[in-house]
Motif scaffolding. Structure first.
Motif, short mmCIF file in Angstrom:
data_model
loop_
_atom_site.label_atom_id
_atom_site.label_comp_id
_atom_site.label_asym_id
_atom_site.label_seq_id
_atom_site.Cartn_x
_atom_site.Cartn_y
_atom_site.Cartn_z
N LEU A 173 32.73 38.58 30.99
CA LEU A 173 32.64 40.02 31.24
C LEU A 173 31.26 40.46 31.70
O LEU A 173 30.80 41.54 31.34
N HIS A 199 31.68 40.24 37.58
CA HIS A 199 32.98 39.57 37.49
C HIS A 199 34.10 40.52 37.08
O HIS A 199 35.27 40.20 37.31
N CYS A 200 33.77 41.65 36.49
CA CYS A 200 34.83 42.53 35.98
C CYS A 200 34.69 43.97 36.45
O CYS A 200 35.46 44.84 36.01
N ASN A 244 39.74 37.51 33.58
CA ASN A 244 38.27 37.47 33.66
C ASN A 244 37.76 36.21 33.00
O ASN A 244 38.07 35.94 31.84
N ILE A 273 45.24 43.09 32.19
CA ILE A 273 43.99 42.34 32.27
C ILE A 273 43.86 41.49 31.01
O ILE A 273 44.05 41.99 29.89
N ASN A 307 37.87 45.70 37.72
CA ASN A 307 39.05 45.68 36.85
C ASN A 307 39.79 47.01 36.80
O ASN A 307 41.01 47.07 36.95
N CYS A 336 29.68 49.17 35.00
CA CYS A 336 31.06 48.71 34.98
C CYS A 336 31.93 49.89 34.54
O CYS A 336 31.65 50.52 33.52
N VAL A 343 41.10 38.96 28.93
CA VAL A 343 39.67 38.66 28.83
C VAL A 343 39.46 37.58 27.77
O VAL A 343 40.32 37.37 26.90
N ASP A 380 38.83 37.30 38.36
CA ASP A 380 37.56 38.01 38.55
C ASP A 380 37.64 39.01 39.70
O ASP A 380 38.27 38.75 40.73
N THR A 381 36.98 40.15 39.51
CA THR A 381 37.21 41.29 40.40
C THR A 381 35.94 41.86 41.04
O THR A 381 36.00 42.89 41.71
#
Length: 324
Positions: A79, A83-84, A76, A98, A87, A125, A100, A47-48
């Motif tokens: 999404l 959390h993403c 992740n 990545i 990315n 995002c 998912v 998670d980013t």
């Protein structure tokens, strides 16, 4: 708030060696680093965080990565934008792929914002391209440990959690926090999902972790108490689904204010009454009241609870999110 975990601290959960956590607060999810057994193996990041924090996340990772240690993979758990959102930048800068959850792979590969939640929630995002899927039942080998991927529907129908049996470590994302769990988004769309939340809690109990690293908040070891609190909460929401809806719209409004910092009251009402998830939640639960009246009452409640602070600047009422 950002704090780093992985070393001894008095009175807090001490993590197993080779795991570091950046605790980020509520706008960005926690970032979990699974270090390699050697620098050559590289590190996996789970998670980013949110898009507006992406540069900060990049800088924080530089302080945590060990000398000559590369970021080799991003995972992740689900999404949602918190959390993403990092990315795209992190994958580009570190040249890493990545993965998912499979239920969201096609939507994110085609960037279908009708399926993804970013448009509905009024969040942001930066577009990214996944390299593959993080599939329940899969085992990820990292740092001499085996991380087992489990489905964890409820908060999000496609969410996964990661469990490492030898150390008893669980990355629970938003399926379990120390005092609850994340908004059950399918319920806002009229889908029955509280039973899925309960089933995921049963899964966590069967895994019997000794330390939980949640998507938000510090790691914790009193897992049985956390599960009990979560079960009480889901039972309450089952009986009173409109209470869950109130909780959800307040949390989403606070999230928006964490992003923008401040807004005039009129601007915030305009945002609330034009953002799809608020409109659909109002129609489902609160349509006996006018939309504008409902949005205004929501802000009054947030100010009364001191989640938002109000001040008068000229002819405008300005709202700010409370620090901390």
């Amino acid at each position: 708030m950002t704090s780093a975990w992985g070393a001894d601290k008095s009175g807090v959960a001490v993590l197993p060696p080779g795991i570091s956590v950046l605790e980020r607060g509520w706008l960005s999810s926690n970032n979990v680093l699974l270090h390699g057994a050697t620098p050559e193996e590289g590190t996996v990041l789970v998670d980013t965080g949110y898009a507006s924090h992406a540069e900060q996340t990049l800088a924080l990772l530089d302080t945590i990565l060990r000398p000559n240690e590369a970021l080799r993979l991003i995972l992740n758990t689900h999404l949602h934008s918190d959390h993403c959102g990092g990315n795209a930048l992190l994958s580009q800068r570190h040249g890493c792929p990545i993965l998912v959850p499979p239920g969201e792979y096609i939507a994110v590969s085609t960037w279908d914002e009708e399926v993804l939640t970013f448009r509905a929630t009024g969040q942001h995002c930066t577009r990214f391209t996944p390299a593959g899927k993080l599939v329940p039942g899969q085992t990820l080998h990292q740092g001499g440990r085996e991380w087992h991927v489990h489905a964890a529907p409820g908060h999000d129908p496609h969410s996964v959690i990661l469990h490492e049996p030898s150390s008893g470590t669980l990355l629970s994302a938003d399926a379990l926090w120390e005092r609850g769990f994340g908004i059950v988004f399918p319920e806002l769309d009229g889908e029955d999902a509280f039973d899925q939340v309960a089933a995921t809690l049963d899964t966590i109990e069967r895994l019997n972790p000794t330390v939980v690293i949640p998507g938000h908040g510090p790691p914790f070891r009193d897992v049985s108490t956390a599960i009990r609190i979560a079960r009480e909460r889901v039972d309450y929401f089952r009986r009173e689904p409109e209470r869950h809806a109130v909780h959800a719209v307040k949390a989403l409004t606070a999230f928006h204010m964490l992003e923008v910092g401040q807004s005039s009251r009129d601007e915030l009402i305009d945002w609330l009454t034009s953002t799809p998830i608020f409109i659909s939640t109002w129609r489902r639960f609160f349509s006996l009241h006018g939309l504008l009246d409902w949005a205004s009452e929501l802000l009054d409640q947030l100010v009364k609870a001191k989640v938002l602070l109000a001040s008068v600047e000229g002819e405008r009422v300005v709202l700010r999110v409370r620090d901390g």
